[in-house]
Design an enzyme around this catalytic site. Structure first.
Site, short mmCIF file in Angstrom:
data_model
loop_
_atom_site.label_atom_id
_atom_site.label_comp_id
_atom_site.label_asym_id
_atom_site.label_seq_id
_atom_site.Cartn_x
_atom_site.Cartn_y
_atom_site.Cartn_z
N CYS A 74 0.81 -1.22 0.00
CA CYS A 74 0.00 0.00 0.00
C CYS A 74 0.84 1.27 0.00
O CYS A 74 0.33 2.36 -0.29
CB CYS A 74 -0.96 -0.02 1.18
N HIS B 236 -3.01 6.77 1.93
CA HIS B 236 -3.55 5.47 1.53
C HIS B 236 -4.95 5.32 2.09
O HIS B 236 -5.21 5.62 3.26
CB HIS B 236 -2.63 4.36 2.05
N ASN C 77 -10.34 0.03 -0.58
CA ASN C 77 -8.88 0.00 -0.40
C ASN C 77 -8.26 -0.68 -1.61
O ASN C 77 -8.38 -1.89 -1.78
CB ASN C 77 -8.56 -0.77 0.89
#
Length: 325
Positions: A126, A251, A281
């Site tokens: 990420c 993120h 996500n």
């Protein structure tokens, strides 16, 4: 075909680099909390309350990591007024390729019609896009590159157990790309990066045929207790105070986490990216997708100082202040 006599001599180093354009690609299929929660036996409201997601995008058979990456790259190049022939470097941030070889970046270079580009993958999960952006900035400032494509692209749904409430409710698919070019002034400030390898197992895929596992509460504590200091250090490296930020793009892992980070940092005048609500996500794709949404909606303007920050498996983090394209 490469030949030594035709190889370029290289470029002089520059004072800095900047992002000339950023663009995103989201898969066609929209998956609501009602649809997802029904199969998991949880209420739609519970999902939104827990992670902040209302809907997300799941990739179809033709929407591969490389296809989405190429689509995002093409959009970013068009926005920047450039063609693939103008680019000399392609860095792809991804952790969800179906196979370790060949690199996704090489395939993306071919898909955009520039198969001879220098192209390689970065896997920092990420944090990958911010890592890749730091690498591209350094290569441009050194004179090794002049114009680069930096892409984050993921098909996280390939690596998620659809019956695992902890991961199936949050992970999704997509791609975002940035065109990075040489500049007389720094439009990408020094990256603040690092990690905590002792905690690497908190987010992991145990084997090549497995699915991602995550100790969510431990990760939440790590992010909310340690990473505000990373964001502050990135601001300091750019020579600005957190209150000077106009955009806060982290993120997109968890909405409560994002809002808590912004408050802890003191980014009181920044628009906080909340792309997770509609996109989920998307790991390495989340930062460029969230930045592109803020730009497209006019929430940040050219030249605005924006903090980008990625964090996740590794445990890895990277943050840098940029001038909004």
């Amino acid at each position: 075909m490469f030949s030594p006599s035709s190889a370029p001599a290289g470029f002089p180093g520059t004072a800095g680099s900047r992002i000339a354009a950023v663009a995103g690609v989201r898969p066609e299929r929209v998956v609501s909390n009602e649809e997802l929660g029904g199969g998991l036996g949880v209420a739609a409201e519970w999902i939104e309350r827990r992670v902040g997601v209302r809907e997300r995008r799941f990739a179809g058979p033709e929407e591969t990591v490389t296809a989405m990456a190429a689509g995002a790259a093409a959009k970013a190049l068009s926005t920047a007024g450039l063609t693939p022939a103008d680019i000399d470097l392609l860095v792809l941030a991804t952790c969800s390729m179906p196979s370790p070889m060949p690199s996704g970046a090489a395939s993306v270079a071919a898909l955009i019609g520039a198969p001879h580009l220098a192209a390689f993958d970065v896997n920092a999960a990420c944090a990958g896009f911010c890592y890749a952006l730091g690498v591209a900035d350094g290569l441009i400032r050194s004179g090794t590159s002049r114009r680069a494509l930096v892409i984050g692209a993921e098909r996280m749904t390939d690596w998620v157990d659809p019956d695992d409430v902890d991961t199936a409710t949050v992970f999704a698919d997509g791609a975002g790309a940035a065109v990075v070019v040489a500049s007389e002034h720094r439009g990408i400030h020094p990256v603040e990066w690092g990690g905590d390898g002792d905690k690497a197992g908190l987010i992991a895929i145990p084997d090549r045929h497995g699915s991602v596992g995550m100790q969510g509460q431990a990760v939440y504590r790590w992010v909310t207790t340690e990473l505000a200091a990373v964001a502050a250090a990135a601001c300091a490296r750019a020579g600005i105070a957190p209150a000077d930020l106009r955009g806060f793009v982290t993120h997109q892992a968890n909405l409560r986490m994002i809002e808590r980070l912004a408050k802890s940092l003191g980014a009181t005048n920044a628009v906080v990216a909340r792309d997770i609500v509609e996109t989920g996500n998307t790991s390495a794709a989340s930062v460029p997708l969230a930045l592109a949404r803020l730009i497209d909606h006019g929430q940040v303007r050219p030249g605005d100082p924006v903090l980008l920050m990625g964090f996740g498996a590794g445990l890895s983090y990277a943050a840098q202040v940029i001038a909004c394209p």
